[in-house]
Design an enzyme around this catalytic site. Structure first.
Site, PDB file in Angstrom:
ATOM      1  N   HIS A  44       0.811  -1.118  -0.040  1.00  0.00           N
ATOM      2  CA  HIS A  44      -0.102  -0.147   0.099  1.00  0.00           C
ATOM      3  C   HIS A  44       0.968   1.344   0.020  1.00  0.00           C
ATOM      4  CE1 HIS A  44      -2.002   3.226   2.853  1.00  0.00           C
ATOM      5  NE2 HIS A  44      -2.475   3.246   1.661  1.00  0.00           N
ATOM      6  N   ASP A  45       0.531   2.056  -0.781  1.00  0.00           N
ATOM      7  CA  ASP A  45       1.186   3.247  -0.956  1.00  0.00           C
ATOM      8  C   ASP A  45       2.766   3.195  -1.160  1.00  0.00           C
ATOM      9  OD1 ASP A  45       0.692   6.387  -0.862  1.00  0.00           O
ATOM     10  OD2 ASP A  45      -0.747   5.961   0.615  1.00  0.00           O
ATOM     11  N   ARG A  78       0.822   6.463  -6.079  1.00  0.00           N
ATOM     12  CA  ARG A  78       0.074   7.448  -5.890  1.00  0.00           C
ATOM     13  C   ARG A  78       0.743   8.764  -6.437  1.00  0.00           C
ATOM     14  NH1 ARG A  78      -3.857   6.430  -1.585  1.00  0.00           N
ATOM     15  NH2 ARG A  78      -3.942   3.959  -1.758  1.00  0.00           N
ATOM     16  N   HIS A  90       2.450  10.966  -0.936  1.00  0.00           N
ATOM     17  CA  HIS A  90       1.404  10.429   0.039  1.00  0.00           C
ATOM     18  C   HIS A  90       0.706  11.650   0.693  1.00  0.00           C
ATOM     19  CE1 HIS A  90       0.252   7.784   3.943  1.00  0.00           C
ATOM     20  NE2 HIS A  90      -0.655   8.303   3.076  1.00  0.00           N
ATOM     21  N   ASP A 280       1.332  -2.664   4.499  1.00  0.00           N
ATOM     22  CA  ASP A 280       2.324  -1.496   4.989  1.00  0.00           C
ATOM     23  C   ASP A 280       3.324  -2.153   5.701  1.00  0.00           C
ATOM     24  OD1 ASP A 280       0.926   0.689   4.070  1.00  0.00           O
ATOM     25  OD2 ASP A 280      -0.109   1.029   6.259  1.00  0.00           O
TER      26      ASP A 280
END
Length: 295
Positions: A44-45, A78, A90, A280
């Site tokens: 994620h991210d 992102r 982010h 994460d």
């Protein structure tokens, strides 16, 4: 069924005819296997490695190249649209890298490991500024640099279709279609389905006020993925943040609680189809346990 053990990043199947490491594990899976039939480690991210205040913006300890090396095959990218280019963000926090840096790492990895594919979710982040063209036009400009490295099919492909390529999961609007797997109807902070040319089920409860609910949501997705129609692609976010004072997020609090539970889950559920796990602060240990369920 193959039973897999790992030593120093290399995984050996019990029949001794199939061995793989974290850089080429997809090479031991047949071409006609749909990506929806696999258990895939993701992040994620994926580009969020920096933060001005501890716990507020950093989501990973490993770089993109390091993530791919330990076996990650789903990246959540992102991008801010700024001066007709994409910077990695982010929220408002610039992550000291740009989309070219991400693509260089991914394409280099695929060139060195042509049996693999990388599923890449691309989403617009923060506020666009100083642009003379649309977000889609800028994305097309990046693709045009290495068009043979992108798979823009709107269905969930097989490994044979996807090897050596980036499979786009599109979270931005586009006029030119098909342009990847359409995930533009992504819902906020919940579990939901998207049905078009690809059938997706996504758990993305990220404002985690109830950690027990979060863990139950994750487990429910794992169990459904393992028992349901293999044509559906399950994307299961173990990530989230604890809303603190004045809404300031605390990202590590959730990862510190949930990540050990993910490890324990895959220590006891060692074989099956569990979809994409989006984490994460992923480690090689997390990734290897997820990967081994495919064998």
């Amino acid at each position: 069924m193959l039973f897999v053990t790992s030593v120093a990043g290399t995984f050996f199947a019990s029949d001794a005819s199939a061995s793989y490491n974290s850089s080429n594990w997809m090479g031991s899976i047949s071409d006609n296997t749909s990506l929806s039939s696999l258990s895939i480690p993701g992040t994620h991210d994926s580009g969020a490695l920096y933060e001005p205040i501890y716990g507020t913006a950093k989501n990973q300890d490993l770089t993109i190249a390091e993530q791919l090396s330990v076996g990650v095959r789903y990246l959540d990218i992102r991008t801010r649209h700024y001066k007709d280019a994409f910077t990695i963000h982010h929220g408002a926090v610039y992550q000291n890298q740009n989309f070219d840096d991400v693509l260089n790492a991914v394409i280099s990895f695929l060139n060195n490991n042509p049996t693999e594919t990388v599923i890449m979710s691309v989403k617009e982040e923060h506020t666009a500024a100083d642009n003379t063209r649309s977000y889609e036009d800028t994305f097309n400009w990046y693709v045009s640099k290495n068009p043979d490295k992108w798979l823009m099919t709107n269905h969930v492909p097989t490994l044979g279709e996807a090897r050596g390529k980036i499979v786009l999961v599109r979270r931005f609007q586009a006029a030119q279609l098909p342009k990847g797997i359409d995930a533009t109807s992504w819902q906020d902070n919940t579990t939901f389905t998207i049905q078009n040319a690809a059938n997706l089920k996504i758990q993305d409860y990220y404002k985690v006020s109830d950690r027990n609910k979060k863990w139950n949501d994750i487990q429910n997705m794992y169990h459904e993925a393992n028992s349901s129609n293999p044509s559906w692609l399950y994307i299961n976010f173990t990530s989230g943040y604890n809303p603190g004072l004045f809404g300031i997020p605390n990202i590590r609090t959730i990862a510190n609680d949930i990540n050990p539970k993910v490890n324990q889950f895959f220590s006891t559920n060692t074989h099956g189809r569990f979809g994409i796990t989006v984490m994460d602060f992923i480690t090689g240990d997390h990734a290897s346990k997820i990967i081994s369920t495919n064998f």
